[in-house]
Design a protein around this motif. Structure first.
Motif: not given
Length: 108
Positions: A19-21, A25-39, A84-91
């Motif tokens: 989860c920390e990883t 990693s989500c904070l480095k994504e291009q669309d960080v706002q899209m990842m807000a709930d995930c973070i 989310h399709e990102a590998e870190h999200c899937q892991k």
């Protein structure tokens, strides 16, 4: 230490790291706002997992109840990360589901 706790503690620690990883990693994504709930869920889940592991390690009478709540946090995080399709999200999603199962068994 209760040997039944050991597997669940390991799952919780593995999940917290995933989860920390994922959050970092989500904070480095291009669309960080899209990842807000995930973070947000990543961070909540990591904290719950660490708390559950600590309480199990000290054989707290609250461990089972915290494990039940931790499982809820893990399932919510797994659901969000799974979108989310990102590998870190899937892991992270896989680690969360595994931890949820371990925590549910511990809470039973």
């Amino acid at each position: 230490m209760n040997s039944a706790f050991e597997d669940c503690i390991s799952e919780c620690m593995r999940c917290a790291v995933a989860c920390e990883t994922c959050a970092s990693s989500c904070l480095k994504e291009q669309d960080v706002q899209m990842m807000a709930d995930c973070i947000k869920l990543d961070r909540d889940c990591a904290d719950m997992c660490l708390l559950a592991a600590k309480l199990m390690a000290r054989d707290s009478s609250l461990a089972a109840e915290i494990c039940r709540i931790c499982a809820e946090a893990c399932r919510a995080c797994a659901k969000e990360c799974g979108k989310h399709e990102a590998e870190h999200c899937q892991k992270c999603s896989k680690a969360c589901l595994s931890c949820a199962k371990a925590c549910e068994a511990m809470a039973a």
